[in-house]
Enzyme design. Structure first.
Site, PDB file in Angstrom:
ATOM      1  N   LYS A  10       0.849  -1.190   0.000  1.00 53.68           N
ATOM      2  CA  LYS A  10       0.000   0.000   0.000  1.00 53.68           C
ATOM      3  C   LYS A  10       0.883   1.238   0.000  1.00 53.68           C
ATOM      4  O   LYS A  10       1.887   1.288   0.743  1.00 53.68           O
ATOM      5  CB  LYS A  10      -0.901  -0.020   1.238  1.00 53.68           C
ATOM      6  CG  LYS A  10      -1.931   1.102   1.296  1.00 53.68           C
ATOM      7  CD  LYS A  10      -2.807   0.970   2.548  1.00 53.68           C
ATOM      8  CE  LYS A  10      -3.916   1.995   2.608  1.00 53.68           C
ATOM      9  NZ  LYS A  10      -4.748   1.867   3.832  1.00 53.68           N
ATOM     10  N   SER A  12      -9.769   1.682   2.807  1.00 50.93           N
ATOM     11  CA  SER A  12      -8.901   2.470   1.962  1.00 50.93           C
ATOM     12  C   SER A  12      -7.855   1.647   1.209  1.00 50.93           C
ATOM     13  O   SER A  12      -7.357   2.101   0.179  1.00 50.93           O
ATOM     14  CB  SER A  12      -8.183   3.529   2.793  1.00 50.93           C
ATOM     15  OG  SER A  12      -7.307   2.942   3.726  1.00 50.93           O
ATOM     16  N   SER A  66      -9.905  -0.596   7.082  1.00 53.59           N
ATOM     17  CA  SER A  66      -9.302  -0.399   5.753  1.00 53.59           C
ATOM     18  C   SER A  66      -8.560  -1.604   5.195  1.00 53.59           C
ATOM     19  O   SER A  66      -8.147  -1.570   4.033  1.00 53.59           O
ATOM     20  CB  SER A  66      -8.356   0.799   5.769  1.00 53.59           C
ATOM     21  OG  SER A  66      -9.086   1.990   5.714  1.00 53.59           O
TER      22      SER A  66
END
Lengths: 476, 97
Positions: A76, A151, A175
């Protein structure tokens, strides 16, 4: 189903395949599929191939290597990578190239993992769909008209599509687990403090935690082994030894008490999601687990408490983006106050601005007690809910999300509706405990459903064992 | 529980965000909506509940004050939009000499 990373590592160790061969198979598929999927902000094929070549050379020379050396991984884009830009999917950090590695990145490199790229997210990890990325929206690999969740949507989409089947994300209010559920892969939020946050770009420091995405629970356990442990660079990381989470998968879960909180099966839960989760509960029963009813009476207050605490911490953490030392700087400002105001107005997107504003408001004079302190008191009640529930059970099972993946654009104009997709996940962060989302069937449209299993703090061994047994039994 | 446009303008100043009039309007409505939803927190009596600022009961963490290896200067300055010598360069901060 694709080969697990643990199995692939076995073939690497036996020299049936080289790290370079794995990459030469993966990278063209990844680049082609990524044009539609938009899972990656940055790809780094040259560095990856160079690293793979080094590992292959060391293996040929008979040097001792980690059992995982040569496995590809995606990260990420909130995890600092030395020499590889780290954008947080924000214009603010579009050209930021960190001069150091996050602790988890350092550990992955030491173990010979090969970083193939940085995955898309909602800007600064604020959102539940990746639609808040300043660059583009990632597509759900199951249905390109739908969001992958967020997210960590890029990491979830990449993992579910096997590009590669191992990625890392971060989880502040769901997330990791929410996108894992929506894309159909495994996502683990470890106990707060289990994994060092050093080099994770901060959103809400008392809630943020890094964790793995994988297609199998076994792979998630392997990755947790690699990234866990105390780090002098993170004062909130938990001291002491880390158990072997792969070894913890052995054994059965017969006799385990599973708590089912009625608050997570009520109003707002899609009937098809409920039906799939109920089938999942039957599977757990067939494995010898005993179901008990538990109460989490303050669940309904979780989102409100979370948004006050999360935005308050974010408003403070994001104060650093003033254009001075790194990140975007607005041109033509006459003085430093004007420079900060223009820089932040240009560099941040709407959701980030909204959260900074809300956080500043709840911390401001006259409102601190009524909003921020009130939310922290309710956090105590939520924590106690779990402590009381775990008196009567070993683990808690809920749906991960109230619905399956929603359509792109469906919730963008209504921030509150978007926030409510995190109803079952945020309380876990407020309490600092661990939870995993595992694939648990599909709705009538073929969209994945996620089952969430929650454990007490540092209960990852039992959590992973239960998830592993469930995954083997439910897929069979 | 609603906020006014003037309050939103003040928060924007505290937050160092130069917002447009359209943004002020939009945030006034949206923050009001979120605060209305969050008013449900007041349903709970928390007078005798201690706040939890941190989920893990760690005491203050100390370490020895040992000099380490700092980032090289070029790395520390490398991401700034404007530098001069070993400094970050910014517009003037104060009036006068």
């Amino acid at each position: 189903m694709l080969e697990s990373a643990v199995a692939l590592a076995g073939r690497l160790q036996r020299r049936e395949v080289s790290a370079t061969e794995i990459l030469k198979d993966l990278l063209p598929r990844l680049e082609a599929r990524n044009r539609d999927l938009q899972a990656y902000v940055t790809l780094c094929p040259e560095q990856a191939l160079e690293q793979a070549g080094e590992i292959d050379a060391r293996r040929s020379a008979g040097e001792p290597l980690s059992p995982w050396a040569g496995l590809p991984i995606g990260l990420k884009d909130v995890l600092c990578t030395r020499g590889i830009r780290t954008t947080c999917s924000s214009k603010m950090l579009e050209n930021f190239v960190p001069p150091y590695d996050a602790t988890v990145v350092k550990r992955l490199k030491e173990q010979g993992f090969i970083i193939v790229g940085k995955t898309n997210l909602d800007e600064f990890a604020m959102g539940s769909s990746t639609e808040n990325s300043a660059f583009f929206t990632t597509r759900n690999p199951v249905d390109p008209e739908r969001v992958p969740g967020g997210s960590s949507g890029g990491s979830a989409a990449a993992c579910a599509a096997g590009l590669p089947p191992l990625t890392l994300g971060s989880d502040t209010g769901g997330s990791i687990r929410q996108p894992a559920a929506l894309c159909g892969c495994v996502g683990l939020k470890p106990t707060y403090g289990r994994v060092s946050r050093y080099g994770l770009v901060a959103f809400a420091s008392s809630l943020d935690q890094i964790g793995p995405f994988a297609q199998t629970v076994e792979d998630a356990a392997m990755l947790l082994n690699v990234i866990s442990g105390h780090d002098p660079m993170d004062g909130t990381s938990i001291p002491g030894p880390v158990p072997d989470y792969l070894a913890a998968l052995n054994g059965d879960i017969c006799g385990l008490k599973i708590g089912l909180p009625s608050e997570c099966f009520g109003e707002g839960l899609d009937p098809e999601v409920r039906s799939e989760v109920e089938k999942g509960i039957k599977t757990l029963e067939s494995l010898g687990c005993e179901m008990v009813e538990v109460r989490l009476p303050h669940t309904d207050y979780g989102i409100a408490a979370y948004y006050f605490i999360g935005t308050a911490e974010a408003s403070s953490n994001l104060a650093r983006y003033d254009g001075v030392t790194f990140g975007h700087r607005a041109a033509g400002a006459g003085d430093i106050v004007e420079m900060a105001g223009k820089t932040r107005a240009e560099g941040f997107g709407a959701e980030v601005k909204r959260r900074i504003m809300l956080g500043t408001y709840v911390l401001s004079a006259g409102f601190y007690d009524a909003y921020y302190l009130k939310a922290q008191r309710i956090r105590t009640l939520i924590k106690r809910d779990f402590e009381n529930a775990f008196q009567a059970c070993d683990l808690i099972v809920t749906p991960t999300t109230p619905t399956t993946a929603f359509r792109i654009g469906e919730k963008t104009s209504d921030p509150l509706a978007m926030y409510l997709s995190d109803t079952y996940t945020t309380t876990v962060n407020l309490a600092g405990i661990a939870a995993i989302s595992i694939p648990c069937g599909k709705d009538a449209q073929g969209l994945p459903v996620g089952l969430q299993i929650i454990s007490p703090a540092l209960g990852e061994e039992q959590l992973l064992r239960a998830a592993h047994c469930f995954q083997l039994a439910h897929e069979a | 529980m609603s906020v006014t446009r003037e309050e939103v303008r003040h928060i924007a100043l505290l937050s160092r965000l130069d917002l447009s009039e359209a943004e002020i309007d939009r945030f006034t409505a949206q923050i009001s909506q979120i605060l209305d939803y969050a008013a449900k927190l007041n349903e709970l009596d928390t007078a005798n509940v201690e706040p939890t600022f941190h989920a893990v009961p760690l005491e203050n963490v100390f370490r020895e004050d040992v000099p380490g290896q700092p980032l090289p200067l070029a790395d520390a300055l490398g991401n700034s939009a404007a530098t001069r010598g070993s400094f970050f360069e910014v517009p003037k901060v104060a009036d006068g000499s």
